[in-house]
Design a protein around this motif. Structure first.
Motif, PDB file in Angstrom:
ATOM      1  N   ASP A  19       0.839  -1.189   0.000  1.00 10.91           N
ATOM      2  CA  ASP A  19       0.000   0.000   0.000  1.00 10.91           C
ATOM      3  C   ASP A  19       0.885   1.254   0.000  1.00 10.91           C
ATOM      4  N   PRO A  20       0.677   2.172  -0.947  1.00  9.43           N
ATOM      5  CA  PRO A  20       1.552   3.355  -1.065  1.00  9.43           C
ATOM      6  C   PRO A  20       1.624   4.200   0.202  1.00  9.43           C
ATOM      7  N   GLU A  21       0.492   4.380   0.863  1.00  7.38           N
ATOM      8  CA  GLU A  21       0.499   5.210   2.069  1.00  7.38           C
ATOM      9  C   GLU A  21       1.294   4.542   3.181  1.00  7.38           C
ATOM     10  N   VAL A  22       1.131   3.237   3.325  1.00  6.94           N
ATOM     11  CA  VAL A  22       1.884   2.493   4.339  1.00  6.94           C
ATOM     12  C   VAL A  22       3.384   2.592   4.061  1.00  6.94           C
ATOM     13  N   LEU A  23       3.763   2.415   2.803  1.00  2.04           N
ATOM     14  CA  LEU A  23       5.178   2.489   2.430  1.00  2.04           C
ATOM     15  C   LEU A  23       5.745   3.879   2.671  1.00  2.04           C
ATOM     16  N   ASN A  24       4.968   4.912   2.351  1.00  5.78           N
ATOM     17  CA  ASN A  24       5.436   6.277   2.557  1.00  5.78           C
ATOM     18  C   ASN A  24       5.649   6.574   4.029  1.00  5.78           C
ATOM     19  N   ILE A  25       4.721   6.126   4.861  1.00  8.31           N
ATOM     20  CA  ILE A  25       4.836   6.346   6.305  1.00  8.31           C
ATOM     21  C   ILE A  25       6.064   5.624   6.854  1.00  8.31           C
ATOM     22  N   ALA A  26       6.253   4.378   6.431  1.00  5.79           N
ATOM     23  CA  ALA A  26       7.398   3.596   6.908  1.00  5.79           C
ATOM     24  C   ALA A  26       8.712   4.219   6.440  1.00  5.79           C
ATOM     25  N   ALA A  27       8.747   4.663   5.180  1.00  6.21           N
ATOM     26  CA  ALA A  27       9.963   5.271   4.638  1.00  6.21           C
ATOM     27  C   ALA A  27      10.309   6.559   5.374  1.00  6.21           C
ATOM     28  N   THR A  28       9.302   7.367   5.663  1.00  5.70           N
ATOM     29  CA  THR A  28       9.532   8.613   6.406  1.00  5.70           C
ATOM     30  C   THR A  28      10.105   8.330   7.781  1.00  5.70           C
ATOM     31  N   SER A  29       9.543   7.326   8.443  1.00 10.71           N
ATOM     32  CA  SER A  29       9.989   6.970   9.784  1.00 10.71           C
ATOM     33  C   SER A  29      11.439   6.515   9.786  1.00 10.71           C
ATOM     34  N   VAL A  30      11.782   5.622   8.860  1.00  8.72           N
ATOM     35  CA  VAL A  30      13.150   5.097   8.797  1.00  8.72           C
ATOM     36  C   VAL A  30      14.130   6.193   8.409  1.00  8.72           C
ATOM     37  N   TYR A  31      13.758   7.014   7.436  1.00  7.00           N
ATOM     38  CA  TYR A  31      14.640   8.088   6.957  1.00  7.00           C
ATOM     39  C   TYR A  31      14.954   9.086   8.067  1.00  7.00           C
ATOM     40  N   VAL A  32      13.918   9.566   8.733  1.00  6.32           N
ATOM     41  CA  VAL A  32      14.106  10.576   9.786  1.00  6.32           C
ATOM     42  C   VAL A  32      14.938  10.010  10.931  1.00  6.32           C
ATOM     43  N   ILE A  35      18.752   9.339   9.954  1.00  6.05           N
ATOM     44  CA  ILE A  35      19.562  10.562   9.922  1.00  6.05           C
ATOM     45  C   ILE A  35      19.825  11.053  11.344  1.00  6.05           C
ATOM     46  N   ALA A  36      18.788  11.023  12.179  1.00  6.63           N
ATOM     47  CA  ALA A  36      18.939  11.497  13.556  1.00  6.63           C
ATOM     48  C   ALA A  36      19.942  10.652  14.331  1.00  6.63           C
ATOM     49  N   ILE A  37      19.904   9.329  14.143  1.00  7.99           N
ATOM     50  CA  ILE A  37      20.795   8.462  14.922  1.00  7.99           C
ATOM     51  C   ILE A  37      22.233   8.586  14.447  1.00  7.99           C
ATOM     52  N   VAL A  38      22.441   8.872  13.169  1.00  5.90           N
ATOM     53  CA  VAL A  38      23.804   9.075  12.672  1.00  5.90           C
ATOM     54  C   VAL A  38      24.425  10.302  13.328  1.00  5.90           C
ATOM     55  N   PHE A  39      23.700  11.412  13.325  1.00  7.34           N
ATOM     56  CA  PHE A  39      24.225  12.632  13.935  1.00  7.34           C
ATOM     57  C   PHE A  39      24.373  12.480  15.450  1.00  7.34           C
ATOM     58  N   MET A 103      11.669  17.067  13.122  1.00  9.11           N
ATOM     59  CA  MET A 103      11.577  15.753  13.749  1.00  9.11           C
ATOM     60  C   MET A 103      12.963  15.183  14.017  1.00  9.11           C
ATOM     61  N   MET A 104      13.866  15.369  13.064  1.00 13.61           N
ATOM     62  CA  MET A 104      15.243  14.905  13.257  1.00 13.61           C
ATOM     63  C   MET A 104      15.877  15.591  14.453  1.00 13.61           C
ATOM     64  N   ASN A 187       4.973   9.671  10.513  1.00 16.70           N
ATOM     65  CA  ASN A 187       5.788   8.474  10.630  1.00 16.70           C
ATOM     66  C   ASN A 187       4.993   7.336  11.265  1.00 16.70           C
ATOM     67  N   LEU A 188       5.628   6.226  11.518  1.00 20.20           N
ATOM     68  CA  LEU A 188       4.923   5.040  12.000  1.00 20.20           C
ATOM     69  C   LEU A 188       4.230   5.285  13.335  1.00 20.20           C
ATOM     70  N   ALA A 189       4.953   5.871  14.277  1.00 14.68           N
ATOM     71  CA  ALA A 189       4.395   6.043  15.617  1.00 14.68           C
ATOM     72  C   ALA A 189       3.217   7.015  15.631  1.00 14.68           C
ATOM     73  N   THR A 190       3.359   8.163  14.959  1.00 17.36           N
ATOM     74  CA  THR A 190       2.272   9.142  14.948  1.00 17.36           C
ATOM     75  C   THR A 190       1.078   8.638  14.143  1.00 17.36           C
ATOM     76  N   ALA A 191       1.351   7.897  13.072  1.00 18.24           N
ATOM     77  CA  ALA A 191       0.262   7.356  12.265  1.00 18.24           C
ATOM     78  C   ALA A 191      -0.513   6.284  13.019  1.00 18.24           C
ATOM     79  N   ILE A 192       0.179   5.468  13.790  1.00 14.86           N
ATOM     80  CA  ILE A 192      -0.502   4.445  14.598  1.00 14.86           C
ATOM     81  C   ILE A 192      -1.469   5.105  15.574  1.00 14.86           C
TER      82      ILE A 192
END
Length: 229
Positions: A19-32, A35-39, A103-104, A187-192
């Motif tokens: 599902d495109p919306e599910v994938l977008n939400i998951a991708a946003t969560s992982v991306y954000v 990046i945050a954990i790297v910094f 968010m980051m 992201n995943l948490a806010t969408a849930i």
């Protein structure tokens, strides 16, 4: 019982139909969160290492504050971040509010003290004889520090993974700083939280299963690295 089964079947369908919306939400969560954990890691690991091997006035108080900061509620971080980047805030001119970058920032603030505190603990857990032996064998300050880091590498990996686990599932800071905007900062948490409150339990369950899958993958990766390194 039928309600739960129907929700579970719907969740499985949403996941495997990509599902495109599910994938977008998951991708946003992982991306954000990635990046945050790297910094956060780049900042926290060196600072935590320095605190762990050094002796200075107020060190005990600093470590206590770091340990305490691990329990700070995410909504408090969100509140402080909001005050910082809102239009009236110190960084208001940067227009960060309700963006992935906001968010980051919130997740960075959440993860950094946690990783730093765990790095201090990991460094202190290394046998003091390791550093002394390295110096006796002719190692300089940098080489002896690398030796300690090498001995603590498994604990440092676990510290970073723990930091990632803390931020990818947090709701408060992401909701307050990102605004939970569909297709942008949701992201995943806010969408849930949102979908469950709307009665869309199947959709929320699908996102929850993805979140659990990400957590499982990260821990399996840690296990793999610990075996290989």
């Amino acid at each position: 019982m039928n309600y739960l089964l129907e929700a579970f079947y719907e969740a499985i369908h949403l996941i495997f139909s990509l599902d495109p919306e599910v994938l977008n939400i998951a991708a946003t969560s992982v991306y954000v969160s990635a990046i945050a954990i790297v910094f956060a890691s780049v900042t926290a690991v060196p600072l935590g290492f320095i605190v762990g091997i050094s002796q200075f006035y107020g060190r005990g108080t600093l470590i206590t504050l770091l340990n305490t900061s691990m329990a700070i509620p995410t909504v408090v971080i969100g509140l402080l971040g909001y005050a910082l980047i809102s239009r009236q805030g110190l960084l208001g001119d940067w227009n960060l509010l309700f963006t992935p970058q906001a968010m980051m920032l919130g997740q960075y603030i959440l993860a950094t003290p946690m990783i730093m505190a765990l790095t201090v603990s990991a460094t202190q857990g290394v046998d003091p004889r390791v550093r002394k032996t390295a110096i006796v064998l002719g190692a300089n300050s940098f080489q002896s520090a690398m030796t300690i880091l090498s001995e603590a590498r498994f604990a440092l990996m676990a510290a970073i993974i723990s930091g990632f686990g803390r931020i990818i599932g947090e709701v408060g800071a992401s909701m307050m700083l990102g605004g939970n905007i569909k297709g942008y900062t949701r992201n995943l948490a806010t969408a849930i939280a949102l979908e469950t409150s709307k009665g869309e339990f199947g959709f929320g369950l699908a996102l929850g299963l993805i979140l659990l899958a990400i957590a499982l993958f990260i821990n399996m990766l840690l296990r793999f690295l610990q075996q290989k390194v």
